[in-house]
Structures are given as structure tokens and as C-alpha cells.
Design a protein around this motif. Structure first.
Motif, PDB file in Angstrom:
ATOM      1  N   VAL A  94       0.833  -1.143  -0.064  1.00  0.00           N
ATOM      2  CA  VAL A  94      -0.095   0.060   0.132  1.00  0.00           C
ATOM      3  C   VAL A  94       0.788   1.392   0.088  1.00  0.00           C
ATOM      4  O   VAL A  94       0.575   2.001  -0.735  1.00  0.00           O
ATOM      5  CB  VAL A  94      -0.939   0.199   1.338  1.00  0.00           C
ATOM      6  CG1 VAL A  94      -1.850   1.288   1.288  1.00  0.00           C
ATOM      7  CG2 VAL A  94      -1.950  -1.160   1.269  1.00  0.00           C
ATOM      8  N   VAL A  95       1.882   1.257   0.825  1.00  0.00           N
ATOM      9  CA  VAL A  95       2.920   2.514   1.041  1.00  0.00           C
ATOM     10  C   VAL A  95       3.482   2.582  -0.258  1.00  0.00           C
ATOM     11  O   VAL A  95       3.706   3.852  -0.838  1.00  0.00           O
ATOM     12  CB  VAL A  95       3.648   2.456   2.196  1.00  0.00           C
ATOM     13  CG1 VAL A  95       4.638   3.526   2.316  1.00  0.00           C
ATOM     14  CG2 VAL A  95       2.851   2.136   3.422  1.00  0.00           C
ATOM     15  N   ASP A  96       4.067   1.480  -0.804  1.00  0.00           N
ATOM     16  CA  ASP A  96       5.035   1.661  -2.180  1.00  0.00           C
ATOM     17  C   ASP A  96       4.155   2.286  -3.152  1.00  0.00           C
ATOM     18  O   ASP A  96       4.626   3.240  -3.901  1.00  0.00           O
ATOM     19  CB  ASP A  96       5.456   0.376  -2.416  1.00  0.00           C
ATOM     20  CG  ASP A  96       6.669   0.449  -3.246  1.00  0.00           C
ATOM     21  OD1 ASP A  96       7.245   1.362  -3.404  1.00  0.00           O
ATOM     22  OD2 ASP A  96       7.183  -0.635  -3.886  1.00  0.00           O
ATOM     23  N   ALA A  97       2.918   1.877  -3.472  1.00  0.00           N
ATOM     24  CA  ALA A  97       2.080   2.177  -4.587  1.00  0.00           C
ATOM     25  C   ALA A  97       1.785   3.738  -4.159  1.00  0.00           C
ATOM     26  O   ALA A  97       1.597   4.426  -5.175  1.00  0.00           O
ATOM     27  CB  ALA A  97       0.834   1.283  -4.536  1.00  0.00           C
ATOM     28  N   TRP A  98       1.440   4.113  -2.898  1.00  0.00           N
ATOM     29  CA  TRP A  98       1.079   5.201  -2.659  1.00  0.00           C
ATOM     30  C   TRP A  98       2.306   6.476  -2.814  1.00  0.00           C
ATOM     31  O   TRP A  98       2.049   7.333  -3.661  1.00  0.00           O
ATOM     32  CB  TRP A  98       0.833   5.527  -1.092  1.00  0.00           C
ATOM     33  CG  TRP A  98       0.659   6.902  -0.599  1.00  0.00           C
ATOM     34  CD1 TRP A  98       1.547   7.907  -0.081  1.00  0.00           C
ATOM     35  CD2 TRP A  98      -0.710   7.581  -0.306  1.00  0.00           C
ATOM     36  NE1 TRP A  98       1.097   8.976   0.399  1.00  0.00           N
ATOM     37  CE2 TRP A  98      -0.221   8.760   0.257  1.00  0.00           C
ATOM     38  CE3 TRP A  98      -1.912   7.227  -0.711  1.00  0.00           C
ATOM     39  CZ2 TRP A  98      -1.339   9.780   0.648  1.00  0.00           C
ATOM     40  CZ3 TRP A  98      -3.037   8.216  -0.511  1.00  0.00           C
ATOM     41  CH2 TRP A  98      -2.467   9.392   0.214  1.00  0.00           C
ATOM     42  N   VAL A  99       3.436   6.241  -2.491  1.00  0.00           N
ATOM     43  CA  VAL A  99       4.378   7.001  -2.884  1.00  0.00           C
ATOM     44  C   VAL A  99       5.031   6.848  -4.405  1.00  0.00           C
ATOM     45  O   VAL A  99       5.537   8.121  -4.763  1.00  0.00           O
ATOM     46  CB  VAL A  99       5.921   6.556  -2.010  1.00  0.00           C
ATOM     47  CG1 VAL A  99       7.130   7.425  -2.265  1.00  0.00           C
ATOM     48  CG2 VAL A  99       5.479   6.561  -0.634  1.00  0.00           C
ATOM     49  N   HIS A 100       4.952   5.824  -5.078  1.00  0.00           N
ATOM     50  CA  HIS A 100       5.097   5.890  -6.584  1.00  0.00           C
ATOM     51  C   HIS A 100       4.187   6.792  -7.027  1.00  0.00           C
ATOM     52  O   HIS A 100       4.716   7.835  -8.033  1.00  0.00           O
ATOM     53  CB  HIS A 100       4.772   4.212  -7.258  1.00  0.00           C
ATOM     54  CG  HIS A 100       5.753   3.388  -6.707  1.00  0.00           C
ATOM     55  ND1 HIS A 100       5.636   2.026  -7.014  1.00  0.00           N
ATOM     56  CD2 HIS A 100       7.038   3.412  -6.581  1.00  0.00           C
ATOM     57  CE1 HIS A 100       6.480   1.388  -6.700  1.00  0.00           C
ATOM     58  NE2 HIS A 100       7.573   2.215  -6.352  1.00  0.00           N
TER      59      HIS A 100
END
Length: 382
Positions: free
Chosen positions: A188-194
Motif C-alpha cells: 500500500v505504502v509503495d504504491a502510494w509513494v510511487h
């Protein structure tokens, strides 16, 4: 806006789609299946792959670690060369897929594999790749980038080439059912920051890209806020598709991009093995505050359109606070104090690594110098 855009990866999305690899991979291929620590043998994915490839000739390489290392991947490269592998099937999350891209490129090169990462070799040919995604996060299954670590020197560097973009990818949300909570949250966090790295820059006239980025952010925010509903087909499918769309090239086409959070976060992972997604959550809020003057308009836009915040002189800061609250709601920290060094030693170490890797002018304006990186790290490291 002036740009050329193509994403040639065929995506097979939905339950039961692993069987499609039987038609995607030519029968006369000599296939190397690359995977990680063996979880695919516990969740049924390995058996589905074996069944789909029952008419194919294939071998397997296991043991690709999170944040894949050159040292491990060199063994797969040797295997690929010795057995004349002409198709690679990556079965795993972003680390396995990134590692498979490195193997695919290096298998067609007679020199030292790390030459790819330091620019001594430009990748123009590679063994063809397909991917079965088991952990949604990086979007690596349908893009041309990868990040590899050299454990010996704590170097973590990116490379990209159209030659390593997967020809196809299978996205079956059912494979997420047995994922550990930590990995789901990281996704979730990785997709958000991407998404943020392609959105939180300067205002543009690219209404489609900006609007789609905001849709992805609102979706990820909703998934994070409904984390208790994670054991549902709807929740899993939306995370898997959002993570893919966040980094398939579309929302970043024709608009400024940042990626400074990633470049700094990579050093945390290389030095202290911080999970990639969590390294981003540590760096991002402090980077946004450091760059407030140039990012204020976009932060305010995000505050209005993603978080539904009311206007005010402090809207940009309240948006950053809302981002932090989003992370904290997932039990993800926004500061790092487990580095085992004094504060000043930790800051100096990361700054030195950034300097070593040429990360001295980061961000959409190339304005994040080592001085600004140091200021960010002073806040992010405690």
C-alpha cells in the motif's frame, strides 16, 4: 505535453489466470522459473505454474531475497548461461521481478554483471521475460525498471531498459490471501509513494494524468482506511490493480517527476535493510516539508482533492500531516531510530552514500543537493 507512450506488457488480471502462461510462453522455450524464499510452494502458486508448464522444458532458481542482491542473482545468471535459457518466468513480487530483469540482461552480456548498474554496459538485448505477480507494490510486472543491491558494498542502484520489460504479466488477486500483513502494508505504502513521486511536483495542464493520480491516491487511502477489510476479493483486487497502475508509466507521461524520496530511501534499505516501502514513509514527509516552497501548490491540490481538506494558509502542512496520519494508521513509522549509530553518524553515512552514488541533484527541479538531503535526514533519522 509532448510525449510518446507505449506499454507492450499484456496483463492477465483476475482469479485463475496463471494457466494463461501455457499459451504465452512458446512451447519450444527453455524456461527458467525464478522465485523467492519458497512461499509459492505453500500457497499453491508453484503447483499452478508447474501444471501450466507441463508441456514445456523448464528449470527453477529459488532464493531471490527482498531487495535482490547481485551476489544471489549472479548464480542465476550462471545457470541461465549454462543451460541456454531463452525465456525467464519471474514468480513473485517486485524483488523477484526486478532480479529477473537483471538476470535477463546479464545473461546476454559477457562482462561483469554490475557493469549494468553503473552504466558501463547499456542493455539493448535481454532474455524475454514473463511475470506472475504475488505481491502488489512496485508495478515492476509491467515496466522497464529494476533496482538491485550489491551487498558487498551496500550499493543499491536502479537501471532501466525496454529490453527487460515483461512481455506479459499475470495478476491474480487470490495469491495475496496468504501474504504476511507487513508485506501487504508495504505494498500500500509503495504504491502510494510511487503515485506521489509523479504527482507532488508542480501544477500542470495534464488533466488526465493528474486526475488519474488523484483517483489512485483516493483508492489507496480508502484501502488503507479499510485495512480491516483486507480479506476480501474486492480489497485485494483494488490494491493489485492500483499498484500496477501507479507505475506502468501512464500517470508520469508528459508531467514532471520527482523520485528523490526513492533515491534517499534506497540508502536506508542498503545500509540497514529497512523495508523499501517503510524507507519511503520515513523520508517522504520530511522531504515534502523541506521542499514546501516549490511543492506548496500541489500539496494544496492534494489536500483538497484527495483528503478533502478545507482551504487555509496552512493547507500544505495539513496535507503532509494527513499523509503521516495515513502511514501511522497502518503502523508505519515516519522516523527511523533503529540504525544503531549516533544521530550524526547516521546522517553522515547516508549523505556519503548519496554522494558516492551521484545523487547530488535530486527532485523535479534537481534542487535537492546534498545540503538539502542532509536537512531532510536530520529530521527523518532520530
Amino acid at each position: 505535453m509532448q510525449f510518446s507512450y507505449s506499454n507492450p506488457t499484456r496483463l492477465h488480471f483476475g482469479q485463475g489466470q496463471i494457466k494463461t502462461i501455457a499459451q504465452e510462453i512458446p512451447l519450444d522455450s527453455n524456461v527458467l522459473v525464478i522465485y523467492g524464499g519458497g512461499s509459492i510452494k505453500k500457497n499453491g502458486v508453484y503447483d499452478q505454474v508447474a501444471d501450466a508448464l507441463k508441456e514445456h522444458t523448464w528449470k527453477e532458481f529459488s532464493g531471490v531475497e527482498p531487495n535482490p542482491t547481485k551476489e544471489t542473482l549472479d548464480k542465476a545468471i550462471t545457470m541461465a548461461k549454462e543451460h541456454n535459457i531463452n525465456f525467464i518466468l519471474a514468480v513473485g513480487g517486485g524483488s523477484v521481478i526486478d532480479g529477473s530483469k537483471f538476470v535477463a540482461a546479464a545473461a546476454c552480456y559477457e562482462g561483469e554483471s554490475w557493469d549494468i548498474m553503473v552504466g558501463k554496459h547499456t542493455v539493448t538485448t535481454a532474455v524475454p521475460i514473463g511475470a506472475i505477480l504475488t505481491l502488489p507494490a512496485t508495478g515492476s510486472e509491467s515496466n522497464s525498471g529494476a533496482v538491485i543491491t550489491k551487498r558487498e558494498t551496500n550499493d543499491k542502484l536502479p537501471f532501466g531498459s525496454k529490453a527487460v520489460q515483461p512481455l506479459f504479466a499475470v495478476l491474480d488477486p487470490d495469491v495475496m490471501k496468504t501474504l504476511p500483513e507487513r508485506q501487504l502494508i508495504n505494498g500500500v505504502v509503495d504504491a502510494w509513494v510511487h503515485t506521489c513521486e509523479q504527482y507532488l511536483t508542480t501544477p500542470t495542464s495534464a488533466k488526465v494524468q493528474e486526475g488519474y493520480a488523484e483517483t489512485l491516491l483516493r483508492t489507496l487511502l480508502d484501502l488503507g482506511n479499510r485495512y480491516d477489510s483486507r480479506d476480501s476479493d474486492e480489497w485485494r483486487a483494488n490494491l493489485m490493480w492500483s499498484a500496477n497502475q501507479a507505475l506502468n508509466g501512464l500517470i508520469g507521461t508528459g508531467v514532471p517527476q520527482d523520485w528523490a524520496t526513492h533515491m534517499i530511501g534506497h540508502e536506508f534499505t542498503a545500509l540497514w535493510q529497512v523495508d523499501h516501502g517503510r524507507s519511503l514513509a520515513i523520508v517522504q514527509p520530511w522531504l515534502l516539508r523541506n521542499q514546501m516552497d516549490v511543492k506548496r501548490a500541489k500539496l494544496e491540490q492534494m489536500g483538497r482533492n484527495v483528503f478533502g481538506l478545507e482551504a487555509g494558509d496552512d493547507l500544505a502542512e495539513r496535507t503532509i500531516q494527513a499523509i503521516e496520519a495515513f502511514y501511522h494508521g497502518l503502523n508505519v513509522a515516519t522516523q527511523f531510530g533503529e540504525h544503531g549509530m549516533t544521530h550524526s553518524e547516521a546522517v553522515d553515512t547516508v549523505v556519503n552514500q548519496l554522494d558516492k552514488h551521484g545523487m547530488t541533484a535530486l527532485g523535479e527541479n534537481k534542487a535537492i543537493t546534498l545540503k538539502q538531503s542532509r536537512e531532510i535526514l536530520e529530521k527523518a533519522l532520530v
